[in-house]
Design an enzyme around this catalytic site. Structure first.
Site, PDB file in Angstrom:
ATOM      1  CG  ASP A   1      10.542  17.592  25.175  1.00  0.00           C
ATOM      2  OD1 ASP A   1       9.789  17.753  26.587  1.00  0.00           O
ATOM      3  OD2 ASP A   1      10.095  18.503  24.324  1.00  0.00           O
TER       4      ASP A   1
ATOM      5  CG  HIS B   1       3.083  15.682  24.570  1.00  0.00           C
ATOM      6  ND1 HIS B   1       2.366  15.627  25.635  1.00  0.00           N
ATOM      7  CD2 HIS B   1       4.097  16.490  24.559  1.00  0.00           C
ATOM      8  CE1 HIS B   1       2.822  16.853  26.384  1.00  0.00           C
ATOM      9  NE2 HIS B   1       3.793  17.378  25.548  1.00  0.00           N
TER      10      HIS B   1
ATOM     11  CE  LYS C   1       6.202  17.419  28.729  1.00  0.00           C
ATOM     12  NZ  LYS C   1       7.251  17.105  28.149  1.00  0.00           N
TER      13      LYS C   1
ATOM     14  CG  HIS D   1       0.043  20.251  27.318  1.00  0.00           C
ATOM     15  ND1 HIS D   1       1.376  20.130  27.376  1.00  0.00           N
ATOM     16  CD2 HIS D   1       0.027  20.738  26.091  1.00  0.00           C
ATOM     17  CE1 HIS D   1       1.964  20.306  26.268  1.00  0.00           C
ATOM     18  NE2 HIS D   1       1.103  20.798  25.499  1.00  0.00           N
TER      19      HIS D   1
ATOM     20  CE  LYS E   1      12.206  21.238  20.972  1.00  0.00           C
ATOM     21  NZ  LYS E   1      11.150  21.948  21.035  1.00  0.00           N
TER      22      LYS E   1
ATOM     23  NE  ARG F   1      14.763  30.282  44.877  1.00  0.00           N
ATOM     24  CZ  ARG F   1      15.531  29.868  45.738  1.00  0.00           C
ATOM     25  NH1 ARG F   1      15.201  28.618  46.336  1.00  0.00           N
ATOM     26  NH2 ARG F   1      16.494  30.437  46.271  1.00  0.00           N
TER      27      ARG F   1
ATOM     28  CG  ASP G   1      14.082  27.785  49.529  1.00  0.00           C
ATOM     29  OD1 ASP G   1      14.120  26.951  49.094  1.00  0.00           O
ATOM     30  OD2 ASP G   1      15.481  28.346  49.620  1.00  0.00           O
TER      31      ASP G   1
END
Length: 479
Positions: free
Chosen positions: A229, A234, A142, A172, A328, A46, A87
């Site tokens: 996530d 993964h 993703k 990845h 995390k 954009r 856009d």
């Protein structure tokens, strides 16, 4: 159809992923002459930029993120770049983009790193502008949906313009050298594969631990959580590579066929086999860090930690638990796979006072790439007080074993494979849907049993319930 693309179109070219990973990876491929001199790279986003301002933007990113030994290649790489403002919701903009991608392009590769909400509009625009032809392949970053149904909507939209053989779904982790080494370790060494089954392996642990918190991903992460996530993509890919049957050959169809079989063999998880957690305030590396809710700025029931006891109901793995753990604000950053072998059936040294411990194979993926096999050895001595045995690790550090080749960013391999058309390290639609089916079932278990996140201190290894999940089976997490 086999061809090497001579044009690469980067959607989201001004984003964080592009600056940190994509542009440095492409510049590294350029520096090592792994891509054709004909390859032209067109960025689009954009942001209102000219070709020259995009090159300046790319130079700033490369100055920050490209390793020093490659920086001499920057000027030559920048000459490959051009830019077109777009856009995603404006169909007319795609015709301008098509004009920018030279009409004499012999083959086009597209890397789509945009919000999932823009996928359908983007695919429609590519199709309407003639950028979705037989000699175009598309790479999808993703997340591909938030559940099975939303994933199918995205995949259906993509399939209207791009057949499966032209669609490259990116995880990845599959580009990491040590992840690829899983296949070499298993299928290029005669000593491992005969033991790689329920008769000889007691359990498997897969850990993906991070020390970071939200790190600017507030909007995405609080709507996703650790299960969607990390586990959905993964961790399930790592599990599939550990557990798959030997493919007939190393190609995209054979490898992905075997991974799908594993994913479809996953047993549904019971309430006692899953733990959710959310980090509270704590300390990491001696520095105080706030709780998740404080970082977010409001209360939330999103999990930042998940532990799962998984089972694969097939001949090879029946009865072998796979313990998955990700979170995390953990004690340290580590991604590793632990293969815990069974004890020997009889110890000839027991009568001499010696205790033999089961062998263990640890495959480190990040931050260090290494393989450690623990073997029992005799402690030197005259043994008048009895035989003593001790586990001794045999370490293979990839940096030491391969001092010559440069370590590569995972995206270098994946971008090169996208350009050249090799789908082996990309995820097929049936894989994605099998992953989502299992994840959706876990979320249903959480909802039906009111399983909410348990608090854990930042800088710890997660909630006490995760320790108990393993200890019920006399298993300790590898730490």
């Amino acid at each position: 159809m086999s061809y090497t693309a001579d044009h690469l179109l980067l959607f989201g070219a001004t984003g964080d992923l592009s600056q940190r990973m994509l542009l440095p990876s492409l510049c590294a491929l350029h520096a090592d002459k792994l891509v054709s001199d004909k390859l032209a790279i067109v960025g689009t986003a954009r942001s209102d930029m000219t070709d020259e301002s995009f090159r300046n933007f790319a130079k700033d990113a490369l100055d920050r993120f490209l390793p020093a030994h490659r920086k001499g290649a920057i000027e030559g790489f920048l000459r490959r770049l051009s830019y077109q403002t777009l856009d995603a919701n404006e169909t007319a903009h795609y015709h301008d983009l098509a004009a920018k991608v030279r009409p004499d392009a012999d083959g086009l590769a597209i890397f789509l790193s945009t919000a999932p909400s823009l996928f359908e509009a983007t695919i429609t625009g590519l199709q309407a502008s003639g950028l979705a032809g037989e000699r175009t392949r598309i790479g999808l970053e993703k997340p591909l949906g938030t559940c099975l149904d939303s994933s199918r909507v995205i995949n259906d939209a993509v399939a209207r313009a791009f057949p499966e053989e032209q669609t490259f779904r990116i995880d990845h982790y599959l580009g990491k050298e040590t992840v690829q080494n899983l296949l070499a370790l298993r299928f290029a060494n005669i000593m491992f594969e005969p033991l790689w089954n329920a008769a000889h392996i007691d359990h498997v642990q897969i850990t993906v631990a991070e020390t970071v918190g939200l790190e600017g991903r507030v909007g995405f992460y609080d709507g996703a959580g650790a299960l969607r996530d990390m586990v959905q993509n993964h961790m399930l890919q790592l599990l599939a590579l550990v557990a798959m049957e030997p493919p007939a050959q190393y190609d995209a169809t054979a490898v992905r066929d075997e991974k799908v079989k594993v994913l479809r063999s996953l047993r549904m998880v019971s309430p006692e086999e899953t733990v959710r957690g959310q980090y509270g305030a704590g300390a990491i590396d001696g520095k105080a860090v706030p709780a998740y809710a404080s970082e977010l700025g409001q209360p939330s029931d999103t999990e930042t930690f998940v532990a799962i006891k998984a089972h694969i109901d097939n001949w090879r793995w029946k009865g072998v638990p796979f313990y998955l753990r990700t979170g995390k604000r953990m004690t340290r950053r580590v991604t590793e796979i632990v293969i815990q072998f069974r004890p020997i059936p009889h110890s000839i040294f027991a009568g001499k006072g010696a205790r033999a411990e089961p062998n263990q194979l640890v495959i480190g993926i990040q931050p260090e790439e290494n393989i450690t096999l623990t073997l029992m050895t005799k402690v030197p001595g005259l043994d008048r007080g009895g035989v003593r045995l001790r586990p001794v690790p045999l370490d293979i550090a990839m940096d030491d074993a391969f001092a010559g080749p440069q370590r590569r960013i995972a995206y270098e391999r994946l971008l090169l494979d996208l350009i050249e058309g090799d789908q082996t390290l990309f995820v097929r639609r049936d894989e994605v849907e099998a992953q989502w089916e299992w994840i959706d079932a876990i979320r249903t278990v959480w909802e039906q049993n009111a399983i909410t996140p348990k608090s854990y201190f930042a800088g710890s290894w997660g909630p006490a319930a995760a320790v108990a999940l393993a200890e019920r089976d006399n298993v300790s997490w590898h730490e």
